[in-house]
Design a protein around this motif. Structure first.
Motif, PDB file in Angstrom:
ATOM      1  N   SER A 176       0.815  -1.209   0.000  1.00 36.90           N
ATOM      2  CA  SER A 176       0.000   0.000   0.000  1.00 36.90           C
ATOM      3  C   SER A 176       0.850   1.261   0.000  1.00 36.90           C
ATOM      4  O   SER A 176       0.325   2.363  -0.011  1.00 36.90           O
ATOM      5  CB  SER A 176      -0.930  -0.001   1.218  1.00 36.90           C
ATOM      6  OG  SER A 176      -0.156   0.040   2.403  1.00 36.90           O
ATOM      7  N   ARG A 177       2.145   1.142   0.036  1.00 37.63           N
ATOM      8  CA  ARG A 177       3.050   2.294   0.060  1.00 37.63           C
ATOM      9  C   ARG A 177       3.756   2.413  -1.282  1.00 37.63           C
ATOM     10  O   ARG A 177       3.887   1.448  -2.020  1.00 37.63           O
ATOM     11  CB  ARG A 177       4.110   2.147   1.160  1.00 37.63           C
ATOM     12  CG  ARG A 177       3.570   1.949   2.551  1.00 37.63           C
ATOM     13  CD  ARG A 177       2.821   3.123   3.087  1.00 37.63           C
ATOM     14  NE  ARG A 177       3.705   4.265   3.280  1.00 37.63           N
ATOM     15  CZ  ARG A 177       3.296   5.458   3.596  1.00 37.63           C
ATOM     16  NH1 ARG A 177       2.018   5.693   3.764  1.00 37.63           N
ATOM     17  NH2 ARG A 177       4.133   6.441   3.750  1.00 37.63           N
ATOM     18  N   GLY A 178       4.219   3.612  -1.575  1.00 35.68           N
ATOM     19  CA  GLY A 178       4.918   3.799  -2.833  1.00 35.68           C
ATOM     20  C   GLY A 178       5.802   5.025  -2.822  1.00 35.68           C
ATOM     21  O   GLY A 178       5.765   5.840  -1.902  1.00 35.68           O
ATOM     22  N   THR A 179       6.629   5.116  -3.841  1.00 41.78           N
ATOM     23  CA  THR A 179       7.453   6.296  -4.054  1.00 41.78           C
ATOM     24  C   THR A 179       7.156   6.840  -5.441  1.00 41.78           C
ATOM     25  O   THR A 179       6.827   6.088  -6.358  1.00 41.78           O
ATOM     26  CB  THR A 179       8.962   5.987  -3.935  1.00 41.78           C
ATOM     27  OG1 THR A 179       9.292   4.989  -4.889  1.00 41.78           O
ATOM     28  CG2 THR A 179       9.323   5.524  -2.540  1.00 41.78           C
ATOM     29  N   VAL A 180       7.275   8.137  -5.562  1.00 41.77           N
ATOM     30  CA  VAL A 180       7.015   8.804  -6.829  1.00 41.77           C
ATOM     31  C   VAL A 180       8.306   9.461  -7.287  1.00 41.77           C
ATOM     32  O   VAL A 180       8.932  10.215  -6.538  1.00 41.77           O
ATOM     33  CB  VAL A 180       5.896   9.858  -6.676  1.00 41.77           C
ATOM     34  CG1 VAL A 180       5.660  10.576  -7.989  1.00 41.77           C
ATOM     35  CG2 VAL A 180       4.617   9.214  -6.180  1.00 41.77           C
ATOM     36  N   THR A 181       8.709   9.164  -8.505  1.00 42.42           N
ATOM     37  CA  THR A 181       9.882   9.780  -9.103  1.00 42.42           C
ATOM     38  C   THR A 181       9.406  10.905 -10.016  1.00 42.42           C
ATOM     39  O   THR A 181       8.612  10.659 -10.938  1.00 42.42           O
ATOM     40  CB  THR A 181      10.715   8.760  -9.900  1.00 42.42           C
ATOM     41  OG1 THR A 181      11.071   7.692  -9.024  1.00 42.42           O
ATOM     42  CG2 THR A 181      11.964   9.397 -10.468  1.00 42.42           C
ATOM     43  N   ILE A 182       9.866  12.104  -9.736  1.00 45.99           N
ATOM     44  CA  ILE A 182       9.449  13.301 -10.477  1.00 45.99           C
ATOM     45  C   ILE A 182      10.601  13.766 -11.336  1.00 45.99           C
ATOM     46  O   ILE A 182      11.743  13.848 -10.866  1.00 45.99           O
ATOM     47  CB  ILE A 182       9.040  14.424  -9.507  1.00 45.99           C
ATOM     48  CG1 ILE A 182       7.916  13.956  -8.581  1.00 45.99           C
ATOM     49  CG2 ILE A 182       8.639  15.684 -10.261  1.00 45.99           C
ATOM     50  CD1 ILE A 182       7.654  14.886  -7.414  1.00 45.99           C
ATOM     51  N   SER A 183      10.304  14.094 -12.593  1.00 54.98           N
ATOM     52  CA  SER A 183      11.318  14.703 -13.464  1.00 54.98           C
ATOM     53  C   SER A 183      10.630  15.785 -14.294  1.00 54.98           C
ATOM     54  O   SER A 183       9.501  15.608 -14.747  1.00 54.98           O
ATOM     55  CB  SER A 183      11.989  13.670 -14.359  1.00 54.98           C
ATOM     56  OG  SER A 183      11.042  13.061 -15.199  1.00 54.98           O
ATOM     57  N   GLY A 184      11.317  16.903 -14.450  1.00 54.04           N
ATOM     58  CA  GLY A 184      10.713  17.998 -15.187  1.00 54.04           C
ATOM     59  C   GLY A 184      11.743  18.937 -15.765  1.00 54.04           C
ATOM     60  O   GLY A 184      12.942  18.837 -15.490  1.00 54.04           O
ATOM     61  N   THR A 185      11.243  19.852 -16.580  1.00 56.78           N
ATOM     62  CA  THR A 185      12.093  20.889 -17.172  1.00 56.78           C
ATOM     63  C   THR A 185      11.397  22.234 -17.025  1.00 56.78           C
ATOM     64  O   THR A 185      10.172  22.309 -16.975  1.00 56.78           O
ATOM     65  CB  THR A 185      12.367  20.621 -18.667  1.00 56.78           C
ATOM     66  OG1 THR A 185      11.125  20.621 -19.368  1.00 56.78           O
ATOM     67  CG2 THR A 185      13.092  19.309 -18.881  1.00 56.78           C
TER      68      THR A 185
END
Length: 140
Positions: free
Chosen positions: A72-81
Motif C-alpha cells: 500500500s506504500r509507494g514512491t514517486v519519481t518526479i522529473s521535469g524541465t
C-alpha cells in the motif's frame, strides 16, 4: 515742509532679512529619490545580479511522474524541465491520485543554473488503480 523722506530701503537699522534655507528640502528629496531608485531596481531585478526578481517571470514547464508501489506504500519519481528568462526558479510539484484527486505527495525544487529538476518523494496515501497525476502548483 519735510526735507527728507522716510524709507526702509538701504537703512542700516533693524535685523537683516533671514535667507531661506533650501538645503534641507533638497537633501531630503535627493535621499527619497535614491531610496525610490533602489526599491525600483530591487523589484525589477538587476540584470546579471544575484537579486531575485519579485515580478512575474516568463517560463515554460513540463513535468512527468512515475510511481513504484510495494503493497500500500509507494514512491514517486518526479522529473521535469523549466525554461524561461530567470536564472533561478522554485518549482512546487503536487502528486495526486487520479481517481480521488487526493494529494499523495508534494515536493519543491530549487532550480539554478540548469533547466531540469527531479527527485523522489514518498507517496503519503495508498495509490489507486487509476494511477497518479503530477502538476506544477507554484513557480517562483
Amino acid at each position: 515742509m519735510p526735507t527728507h523722506e522716510w524709507t526702509m530701503a538701504g537703512d542700516e537699522y533693524g535685523s537683516p532679512p533671514r535667507p531661506r534655507r533650501k538645503t534641507r528640502p533638497i537633501v531630503a528629496l535627493g535621499v527619497l529619490g535614491f531610496l525610490g531608485l533602489v526599491t525600483a531596481l530591487f523589484l525589477i531585478g538587476v540584470p546579471g545580479g544575484s537579486t531575485p526578481s519579485l515580478g512575474p517571470k516568463n517560463y515554460r514547464t513540463s513535468v512527468d511522474c512515475q510511481v513504484n508501489t510495494v503493497g500500500s506504500r509507494g514512491t514517486v519519481t518526479i522529473s521535469g524541465t523549466i525554461t524561461g528568462d530567470a536564472a533561478r526558479y522554485s518549482v512546487t510539484v503536487e502528486v495526486l491520485d487520479s481517481a480521488s484527486q487526493q494529494r499523495i505527495g508534494v515536493q519543491t525544487f530549487e532550480v539554478r543554473g540548469t533547466t531540469t529538476f527531479g527527485g523522489t518523494t514518498e507517496a503519503q496515501a495508498p495509490i489507486g488503480s487509476a494511477g497518479i497525476e503530477c502538476k506544477i502548483t507554484k513557480v517562483a
